[in-house]
Design a protein around this motif. Structure first.
Motif, PDB file in Angstrom:
ATOM      1  N   ILE A   8       0.859  -1.184   0.000  1.00 16.00           N
ATOM      2  CA  ILE A   8       0.000   0.000   0.000  1.00 16.00           C
ATOM      3  C   ILE A   8       0.894   1.231   0.000  1.00 16.00           C
ATOM      4  CG2 ILE A   8      -1.929   1.179   1.114  1.00 16.00           C
ATOM      5  CD1 ILE A   8      -2.452  -1.427   2.670  1.00 16.00           C
ATOM      6  N   ASP A   9       0.957   1.908  -1.143  1.00 16.21           N
ATOM      7  CA  ASP A   9       1.808   3.096  -1.282  1.00 16.21           C
ATOM      8  C   ASP A   9       1.209   3.976  -2.371  1.00 16.21           C
ATOM      9  OD1 ASP A   9       4.015   4.920  -1.990  1.00 16.21           O
ATOM     10  OD2 ASP A   9       5.221   3.623  -0.705  1.00 16.21           O
ATOM     11  N   ASP A  10       1.073   5.276  -2.100  1.00 22.79           N
ATOM     12  CA  ASP A  10       0.434   6.158  -3.072  1.00 22.79           C
ATOM     13  C   ASP A  10       1.391   6.670  -4.141  1.00 22.79           C
ATOM     14  OD1 ASP A  10       1.901   7.773  -1.411  1.00 22.79           O
ATOM     15  OD2 ASP A  10       0.360   9.321  -1.188  1.00 22.79           O
ATOM     16  N   ASP A  11       2.666   6.305  -4.054  1.00 22.12           N
ATOM     17  CA  ASP A  11       3.649   6.717  -5.053  1.00 22.12           C
ATOM     18  C   ASP A  11       3.766   5.615  -6.113  1.00 22.12           C
ATOM     19  OD1 ASP A  11       5.949   7.265  -6.559  1.00 22.12           O
ATOM     20  OD2 ASP A  11       6.936   8.257  -4.874  1.00 22.12           O
ATOM     21  N   PRO A  12       3.284   5.852  -7.341  1.00 25.28           N
ATOM     22  CA  PRO A  12       3.306   4.800  -8.365  1.00 25.28           C
ATOM     23  C   PRO A  12       4.716   4.329  -8.712  1.00 25.28           C
ATOM     24  CG  PRO A  12       2.712   6.925  -9.331  1.00 25.28           C
ATOM     25  CD  PRO A  12       2.679   7.101  -7.850  1.00 25.28           C
ATOM     26  N   THR A  13       5.701   5.214  -8.609  1.00 26.29           N
ATOM     27  CA  THR A  13       7.081   4.820  -8.911  1.00 26.29           C
ATOM     28  C   THR A  13       7.576   3.786  -7.907  1.00 26.29           C
ATOM     29  OG1 THR A  13       7.556   7.001  -9.860  1.00 26.29           O
ATOM     30  CG2 THR A  13       9.438   5.635  -9.233  1.00 26.29           C
ATOM     31  N   ILE A  14       7.318   4.041  -6.625  1.00 26.68           N
ATOM     32  CA  ILE A  14       7.730   3.095  -5.584  1.00 26.68           C
ATOM     33  C   ILE A  14       6.935   1.800  -5.698  1.00 26.68           C
ATOM     34  CG2 ILE A  14       7.748   2.674  -3.091  1.00 26.68           C
ATOM     35  CD1 ILE A  14       8.460   5.567  -2.670  1.00 26.68           C
ATOM     36  N   ARG A  15       5.633   1.912  -5.983  1.00 23.12           N
ATOM     37  CA  ARG A  15       4.815   0.702  -6.145  1.00 23.12           C
ATOM     38  C   ARG A  15       5.378  -0.191  -7.241  1.00 23.12           C
ATOM     39  NH1 ARG A  15       0.197   3.968  -6.069  1.00 23.12           N
ATOM     40  NH2 ARG A  15      -0.248   3.469  -8.253  1.00 23.12           N
ATOM     41  N   ASP A  16       5.689   0.413  -8.388  1.00 22.72           N
ATOM     42  CA  ASP A  16       6.204  -0.373  -9.512  1.00 22.72           C
ATOM     43  C   ASP A  16       7.569  -0.975  -9.181  1.00 22.72           C
ATOM     44  OD1 ASP A  16       3.948   0.284 -10.910  1.00 22.72           O
ATOM     45  OD2 ASP A  16       4.892   1.864 -12.108  1.00 22.72           O
ATOM     46  N   LEU A  17       8.435  -0.176  -8.552  1.00 25.95           N
ATOM     47  CA  LEU A  17       9.778  -0.648  -8.213  1.00 25.95           C
ATOM     48  C   LEU A  17       9.723  -1.837  -7.264  1.00 25.95           C
ATOM     49  CD1 LEU A  17      12.896  -0.325  -8.137  1.00 25.95           C
ATOM     50  CD2 LEU A  17      12.564   1.289  -6.240  1.00 25.95           C
ATOM     51  N   LEU A  18       8.962  -1.691  -6.179  1.00 25.92           N
ATOM     52  CA  LEU A  18       8.898  -2.757  -5.180  1.00 25.92           C
ATOM     53  C   LEU A  18       8.148  -3.978  -5.712  1.00 25.92           C
ATOM     54  CD1 LEU A  18       8.264  -0.751  -1.876  1.00 25.92           C
ATOM     55  CD2 LEU A  18      10.429  -1.523  -2.873  1.00 25.92           C
ATOM     56  N   SER A  19       7.091  -3.748  -6.475  1.00 29.58           N
ATOM     57  CA  SER A  19       6.340  -4.869  -7.046  1.00 29.58           C
ATOM     58  C   SER A  19       7.222  -5.703  -7.965  1.00 29.58           C
ATOM     59  CB  SER A  19       5.122  -4.359  -7.825  1.00 29.58           C
ATOM     60  OG  SER A  19       4.201  -3.730  -6.972  1.00 29.58           O
ATOM     61  N   ASP A  20       7.965  -5.032  -8.841  1.00 31.59           N
ATOM     62  CA  ASP A  20       8.836  -5.745  -9.773  1.00 31.59           C
ATOM     63  C   ASP A  20       9.932  -6.507  -9.029  1.00 31.59           C
ATOM     64  OD1 ASP A  20       7.360  -4.777 -11.853  1.00 31.59           O
ATOM     65  OD2 ASP A  20       8.771  -3.177 -12.402  1.00 31.59           O
ATOM     66  N   TYR A  21      10.534  -5.854  -8.035  1.00 32.48           N
ATOM     67  CA  TYR A  21      11.654  -6.484  -7.326  1.00 32.48           C
ATOM     68  C   TYR A  21      11.188  -7.697  -6.519  1.00 32.48           C
ATOM     69  CZ  TYR A  21      15.999  -6.917  -4.698  1.00 32.48           C
ATOM     70  OH  TYR A  21      17.169  -7.390  -4.159  1.00 32.48           O
ATOM     71  N   LEU A  22      10.079  -7.548  -5.794  1.00 32.33           N
ATOM     72  CA  LEU A  22       9.578  -8.672  -5.001  1.00 32.33           C
ATOM     73  C   LEU A  22       9.091  -9.808  -5.899  1.00 32.33           C
ATOM     74  CD1 LEU A  22       7.657  -6.730  -2.194  1.00 32.33           C
ATOM     75  CD2 LEU A  22       9.816  -7.974  -1.965  1.00 32.33           C
ATOM     76  N   SER A  23       8.495  -9.462  -7.030  1.00 37.10           N
ATOM     77  CA  SER A  23       8.045 -10.489  -7.974  1.00 37.10           C
ATOM     78  C   SER A  23       9.221 -11.286  -8.521  1.00 37.10           C
ATOM     79  CB  SER A  23       7.271  -9.843  -9.127  1.00 37.10           C
ATOM     80  OG  SER A  23       6.100  -9.202  -8.667  1.00 37.10           O
ATOM     81  N   GLN A  24      10.344 -10.613  -8.724  1.00 35.91           N
ATOM     82  CA  GLN A  24      11.547 -11.293  -9.209  1.00 35.91           C
ATOM     83  C   GLN A  24      12.114 -12.259  -8.177  1.00 35.91           C
ATOM     84  OE1 GLN A  24      14.306  -8.213 -10.374  1.00 35.91           O
ATOM     85  NE2 GLN A  24      12.865  -7.315 -11.839  1.00 35.91           N
ATOM     86  N   HIS A  25      11.692 -12.094  -6.918  1.00 29.92           N
ATOM     87  CA  HIS A  25      12.190 -12.962  -5.848  1.00 29.92           C
ATOM     88  C   HIS A  25      11.083 -13.865  -5.308  1.00 29.92           C
ATOM     89  CE1 HIS A  25      15.437  -9.999  -6.067  1.00 29.92           C
ATOM     90  NE2 HIS A  25      16.197 -10.903  -5.492  1.00 29.92           N
ATOM     91  N   ALA A  26      10.224 -14.292  -6.221  1.00 26.35           N
ATOM     92  CA  ALA A  26       9.236 -15.347  -5.951  1.00 26.35           C
ATOM     93  C   ALA A  26       8.125 -14.940  -4.991  1.00 26.35           C
ATOM     94  CB  ALA A  26       9.930 -16.606  -5.440  1.00 26.35           C
ATOM     95  N   PHE A  27       7.732 -13.669  -5.028  1.00 25.86           N
ATOM     96  CA  PHE A  27       6.571 -13.227  -4.265  1.00 25.86           C
ATOM     97  C   PHE A  27       5.467 -12.807  -5.230  1.00 25.86           C
ATOM     98  CE2 PHE A  27       9.986 -12.499  -1.190  1.00 25.86           C
ATOM     99  CZ  PHE A  27       9.437 -13.064  -0.049  1.00 25.86           C
TER     100      PHE A  27
END
Length: 241
Positions: free
Chosen positions: A7-26
């Motif tokens: 839950i974050d209102d900054d789309p840049t941070i959302r995309d960054l964290l989503s991509d990184y965590l997805s790359q690590h099997a989340f």
């Protein structure tokens, strides 16, 4: 695959964290505010939540409080570099298990996510250690674990857990949809009358040997539903009724 709710209102941070965590099997569900929060928590298994305390007009601490009172998922808070230390302490006291301060590295956050999922949260409020035994099943309230006679566990969403708990508290009594609606939602959920029918159907698929001919949760036409089985409440700490 563990499910992380971000839950974050900054789309840049959302995309960054989503991509990184997805790359690590989340598996990641990323939202910018709390409007769809209740629906996600009620209909899906969430293993961990990451909340930015600075959500524009919304109070991040209030979101932490609501999540901690309705879900067992560990909560990690993201705080701004100028955020008062008191807010971090309050966040932890409300139920968060860890925090990171901006700016932070994604590798640091990943490490904190893994640790939070691995360790039992020390600050999590403890619920009643009750076990409800019914039919060939038992529900551990504290662990939110539904197990069959052989010990195999079945996952429940938050909505399913609340609904089953409502039935177990009033066995062999006809419960109206209105009553079940009140008992199975948090104060701000947008749950409608027919949502109860959907949750009952999902519970039957998990509990009944033949969901098309239910014996545990029966329908009383025009009145509601009834849990048609005996229920025994056991103190999990003592292992006896």
């Amino acid at each position: 695959m563990k499910h992380v709710l971000l839950i974050d209102d900054d789309p840049t941070i959302r995309d960054l964290l989503s991509d990184y965590l997805s790359q690590h099997a989340f598996r990641v569900s990323a939202i910018g505010d709390s409007r769809s929060l209740a629906q996600i928590v009620a209909t899906d298994i969430v293993d961990l939540v990451i909340v930015d305390l600075n959500l524009g007009p919304e109070d991040g601490l209030e979101i932490v409080r609501r999540l901690a009172s309705t879900s067992d998922a560990p909560i990690i808070i993201i705080s701004g570099d100028r955020l008062d230390e008191a807010d971090k302490v309050i966040g932890l006291e409300l139920g968060a298990v860890d925090y990171v301060t901006k700016p932070f590295g994604v590798r640091e956050l990943l490490a904190r996510v893994r640790v939070s999922l691995r360790e039992k949260p020390a600050l999590k409020k403890r619920r009643e250690r009750k076990i409800y035994r019914f039919s060939d099943w038992e529900l551990d309230i504290d662990a939110r674990k539904l197990a069959d006679a052989s010990g195999g566990s079945t996952k429940l969403t938050t909505g399913e857990f609340r609904l089953l708990t409502a039935f177990l508290k009033a066995p062999q009594r006809i419960l109206s949809r209105e009553h079940l609606l009140t008992e199975s939602r948090s104060h701000d959920d947008e749950v409608f009358d027919r949502s109860i029918d959907v949750l009952v159907l999902r519970l039957r698929r998990k509990l009944e040997s033949d969901p098309s001919r239910p014996k545990i949760i029966r329908t009383e036409r025009g009145a509601g539903y009834v849990l048609d089985t005996d229920v025994t409440v056991v103190d999990a700490r003592r292992g006896r009724p």
